[in-house]
Write a protein that holds these residues in place. Sequence first.
Motif, PDB file in Angstrom:
ATOM      1  N   LYS A 244      -2.739  16.684   1.511  1.00  0.00           N
ATOM      2  CA  LYS A 244      -3.016  15.256   1.560  1.00  0.00           C
ATOM      3  C   LYS A 244      -2.474  14.520   0.341  1.00  0.00           C
ATOM      4  O   LYS A 244      -2.188  13.316   0.411  1.00  0.00           O
ATOM      5  CB  LYS A 244      -4.525  15.037   1.685  1.00  0.00           C
ATOM      6  CG  LYS A 244      -5.103  15.479   3.026  1.00  0.00           C
ATOM      7  CD  LYS A 244      -6.597  15.207   3.116  1.00  0.00           C
ATOM      8  CE  LYS A 244      -7.162  15.636   4.459  1.00  0.00           C
ATOM      9  NZ  LYS A 244      -8.631  15.383   4.560  1.00  0.00           N
ATOM     10  N   THR A 245      -2.345  15.215  -0.773  1.00  0.00           N
ATOM     11  CA  THR A 245      -1.859  14.574  -1.996  1.00  0.00           C
ATOM     12  C   THR A 245      -0.339  14.554  -2.088  1.00  0.00           C
ATOM     13  O   THR A 245       0.220  13.990  -3.030  1.00  0.00           O
ATOM     14  CB  THR A 245      -2.418  15.300  -3.229  1.00  0.00           C
ATOM     15  OG1 THR A 245      -2.095  16.700  -3.130  1.00  0.00           O
ATOM     16  CG2 THR A 245      -3.923  15.125  -3.324  1.00  0.00           C
ATOM     17  N   ALA A 246       0.353  15.201  -1.145  1.00  0.00           N
ATOM     18  CA  ALA A 246       1.820  15.215  -1.160  1.00  0.00           C
ATOM     19  C   ALA A 246       2.366  13.863  -0.729  1.00  0.00           C
ATOM     20  O   ALA A 246       1.779  13.170   0.106  1.00  0.00           O
ATOM     21  CB  ALA A 246       2.342  16.312  -0.238  1.00  0.00           C
ATOM     22  N   VAL A 247       3.512  13.480  -1.298  1.00  0.00           N
ATOM     23  CA  VAL A 247       4.185  12.227  -0.968  1.00  0.00           C
ATOM     24  C   VAL A 247       5.558  12.554  -0.388  1.00  0.00           C
ATOM     25  O   VAL A 247       6.343  13.282  -1.012  1.00  0.00           O
ATOM     26  CB  VAL A 247       4.341  11.334  -2.211  1.00  0.00           C
ATOM     27  CG1 VAL A 247       5.134  10.077  -1.863  1.00  0.00           C
ATOM     28  CG2 VAL A 247       2.974  10.977  -2.777  1.00  0.00           C
ATOM     29  N   ILE A 248       5.838  12.027   0.796  1.00  0.00           N
ATOM     30  CA  ILE A 248       7.123  12.277   1.460  1.00  0.00           C
ATOM     31  C   ILE A 248       7.765  10.938   1.778  1.00  0.00           C
ATOM     32  O   ILE A 248       7.185  10.116   2.490  1.00  0.00           O
ATOM     33  CB  ILE A 248       6.927  13.106   2.743  1.00  0.00           C
ATOM     34  CG1 ILE A 248       6.303  14.463   2.396  1.00  0.00           C
ATOM     35  CG2 ILE A 248       8.259  13.296   3.472  1.00  0.00           C
ATOM     36  CD1 ILE A 248       5.940  15.304   3.596  1.00  0.00           C
ATOM     37  N   GLU A 249       8.966  10.718   1.228  1.00  0.00           N
ATOM     38  CA  GLU A 249       9.656   9.441   1.389  1.00  0.00           C
ATOM     39  C   GLU A 249      11.063   9.648   1.934  1.00  0.00           C
ATOM     40  O   GLU A 249      11.751  10.593   1.557  1.00  0.00           O
ATOM     41  CB  GLU A 249       9.743   8.708   0.048  1.00  0.00           C
ATOM     42  CG  GLU A 249       8.398   8.381  -0.589  1.00  0.00           C
ATOM     43  CD  GLU A 249       8.553   7.728  -1.963  1.00  0.00           C
ATOM     44  OE1 GLU A 249       9.703   7.641  -2.444  1.00  0.00           O
ATOM     45  OE2 GLU A 249       7.533   7.324  -2.542  1.00  0.00           O
ATOM     46  N   ASP A 262      -0.215  20.733  -3.063  1.00  0.00           N
ATOM     47  CA  ASP A 262      -0.752  19.527  -3.690  1.00  0.00           C
ATOM     48  C   ASP A 262       0.202  18.876  -4.684  1.00  0.00           C
ATOM     49  O   ASP A 262       0.890  19.550  -5.452  1.00  0.00           O
ATOM     50  CB  ASP A 262      -2.063  19.856  -4.411  1.00  0.00           C
ATOM     51  CG  ASP A 262      -3.249  19.881  -3.449  1.00  0.00           C
ATOM     52  OD1 ASP A 262      -3.355  18.957  -2.627  1.00  0.00           O
ATOM     53  OD2 ASP A 262      -4.039  20.843  -3.522  1.00  0.00           O
ATOM     54  N   PHE A 263       0.215  17.535  -4.632  1.00  0.00           N
ATOM     55  CA  PHE A 263       0.934  16.688  -5.588  1.00  0.00           C
ATOM     56  C   PHE A 263       2.441  16.925  -5.606  1.00  0.00           C
ATOM     57  O   PHE A 263       3.107  16.701  -6.609  1.00  0.00           O
ATOM     58  CB  PHE A 263       0.337  16.838  -7.004  1.00  0.00           C
ATOM     59  CG  PHE A 263      -1.118  16.503  -7.060  1.00  0.00           C
ATOM     60  CD1 PHE A 263      -1.541  15.180  -6.990  1.00  0.00           C
ATOM     61  CD2 PHE A 263      -2.072  17.514  -7.119  1.00  0.00           C
ATOM     62  CE1 PHE A 263      -2.897  14.868  -7.018  1.00  0.00           C
ATOM     63  CE2 PHE A 263      -3.423  17.208  -7.141  1.00  0.00           C
ATOM     64  CZ  PHE A 263      -3.844  15.881  -7.092  1.00  0.00           C
ATOM     65  N   LYS A 265       6.167  15.795  -4.450  1.00  0.00           N
ATOM     66  CA  LYS A 265       6.884  14.582  -4.031  1.00  0.00           C
ATOM     67  C   LYS A 265       8.246  14.982  -3.494  1.00  0.00           C
ATOM     68  O   LYS A 265       9.015  15.677  -4.176  1.00  0.00           O
ATOM     69  CB  LYS A 265       7.036  13.587  -5.185  1.00  0.00           C
ATOM     70  CG  LYS A 265       7.654  12.256  -4.726  1.00  0.00           C
ATOM     71  CD  LYS A 265       7.601  11.197  -5.813  1.00  0.00           C
ATOM     72  CE  LYS A 265       8.126   9.857  -5.288  1.00  0.00           C
ATOM     73  NZ  LYS A 265       8.061   8.789  -6.315  1.00  0.00           N
ATOM     74  N   VAL A 267      11.657  13.264  -1.846  1.00  0.00           N
ATOM     75  CA  VAL A 267      12.397  12.029  -1.628  1.00  0.00           C
ATOM     76  C   VAL A 267      13.715  12.371  -0.941  1.00  0.00           C
ATOM     77  O   VAL A 267      14.584  13.010  -1.537  1.00  0.00           O
ATOM     78  CB  VAL A 267      12.650  11.277  -2.949  1.00  0.00           C
ATOM     79  CG1 VAL A 267      13.381   9.960  -2.669  1.00  0.00           C
ATOM     80  CG2 VAL A 267      11.340  11.021  -3.688  1.00  0.00           C
ATOM     81  N   TYR A 281       2.907  20.336  -7.512  1.00  0.00           N
ATOM     82  CA  TYR A 281       3.553  19.509  -8.535  1.00  0.00           C
ATOM     83  C   TYR A 281       5.092  19.648  -8.555  1.00  0.00           C
ATOM     84  O   TYR A 281       5.725  19.463  -9.588  1.00  0.00           O
ATOM     85  CB  TYR A 281       3.000  19.834  -9.932  1.00  0.00           C
ATOM     86  CG  TYR A 281       1.551  19.485 -10.095  1.00  0.00           C
ATOM     87  CD1 TYR A 281       1.145  18.182 -10.379  1.00  0.00           C
ATOM     88  CD2 TYR A 281       0.570  20.453  -9.931  1.00  0.00           C
ATOM     89  CE1 TYR A 281      -0.201  17.862 -10.516  1.00  0.00           C
ATOM     90  CE2 TYR A 281      -0.780  20.147 -10.055  1.00  0.00           C
ATOM     91  CZ  TYR A 281      -1.157  18.845 -10.346  1.00  0.00           C
ATOM     92  OH  TYR A 281      -2.488  18.538 -10.479  1.00  0.00           O
ATOM     93  N   ARG A 285      14.353  16.178  -4.481  1.00  0.00           N
ATOM     94  CA  ARG A 285      14.966  14.863  -4.304  1.00  0.00           C
ATOM     95  C   ARG A 285      16.481  14.922  -4.125  1.00  0.00           C
ATOM     96  O   ARG A 285      17.136  15.847  -4.559  1.00  0.00           O
ATOM     97  CB  ARG A 285      14.643  13.969  -5.508  1.00  0.00           C
ATOM     98  CG  ARG A 285      15.222  14.455  -6.835  1.00  0.00           C
ATOM     99  CD  ARG A 285      14.758  13.589  -8.007  1.00  0.00           C
ATOM    100  NE  ARG A 285      15.246  14.068  -9.292  1.00  0.00           N
ATOM    101  CZ  ARG A 285      16.366  13.659  -9.876  1.00  0.00           C
ATOM    102  NH1 ARG A 285      17.129  12.743  -9.284  1.00  0.00           N
ATOM    103  NH2 ARG A 285      16.739  14.149 -11.051  1.00  0.00           N
TER     104      ARG A 285
END
Length: 406
Positions: A244-249, A262-263, A265, A267, A281, A285
């Motif tokens: 849930k804390t992962a960011v996918i852009e 967790d955590f 990112k 991109v 973490y 990218r």
Amino acid sequence: MNKIIILAAGASSRFWPLSIQSHKAFYKCGLGKTIIEETVLSLLPLKPQEIDIVVSPKDLEKAKALFKDKNIKIFVQENPTGEGEALLEVFKSNDFKGTFFLTTADKINAGEILKLLEKEKQAIALRITDTPQFFGIASIDKDGNITSIIEKPSIDKASSNHRITSGYLLNSEFIDLLKTVPNSHYSLEEALNIYVKNSLVKGVFVDEIEDVKLKFPWDLLSINKQIQEKKDFKYIDKSAKIAKTAVIEGPVYIGKNVKVMDFVKIVGPVYIAEDSIIGDYCLIRQNVFIDTNVLIGSGSEIKNSIIYKGSSLHRNYIGDSILEEDVKIGAGTVIANRRNDRREIQTLVKEEKVLTGLTSFGAVIGSGSRIGINSSIMPGVKIGQKAHIWPASLILKDVLDNGVFK
């Protein structure tokens, strides 16, 4: 189009430490397909009656597994003795009459090139170059007809700056001529030079189409970028587990059973194949290709890189680099990808210094290599297959296959 011929049997001698097990066009990148598959896909919309692919013996089974369509035939060139001999493999027991298109397996934009060439009865694709000494060079008359072809002329003997770019639309009469030319590494170019003096062959400039080259291993990074940035994709498989804390852009593909912890990112453009793990973490990218069953351990950053099947790393920086299969990198190791002075990065190819054309380029590491913890690998370094780098090493120059650095 009656017949398309794709050549994929060369020695790939400038591709070390890669391409030992396969021809360079059988490497995957982009969205998970091999480069030769991307080339074939670019040509299929033109609805060719037949596609013939010439490979080396070591790639025969791979080619058969990839191409099962009845209209795609596989031929074998036993030894890498030049493109002319490879082309003749297709016509050994073939009475084909008509027009054919010849290209190489790395031309992922071959379909675009053929569309331009098909406006003529016979044509060869050309580009403008500032370095004619590295290419086959064509001279053209005022009507755009090619009048001569010379392979890699010295600068003072170059008749033009029009380089050939592996796209040929020719009549089968050319094959009859090619059969009479003594076999050599450049017999194709020698036969073309004779042929254009007796047949009308247009020179068609294709500079409007993005150039594709696969001469050196770092060219994989460019092809990976071209594929990922041209295609619209965004997919996360239902079986993937995303914290849930992962960011996918942006455009990101995440395959079956992938775990994103967790955590993290991510991109895009980024492709992550099945059964891979992205640890806590991590930052992934800018045009990254991660193959199947890869472990990116916690605290790592991966930028514009290709990491192949079964490789693993932990708390590393991997920038503008290629890791072949089963490479293991210990915690704290960094691959530098920029010179302090930000100048173009050089590397050795066949014991000669080569300008890469890149100011951001890390390392190329061959399959099965082991890199110890807290090591530093300088820009442009290549590490051979099954090499062993001891912990806390500073790698300033290439390490050979099976080499040990301590």
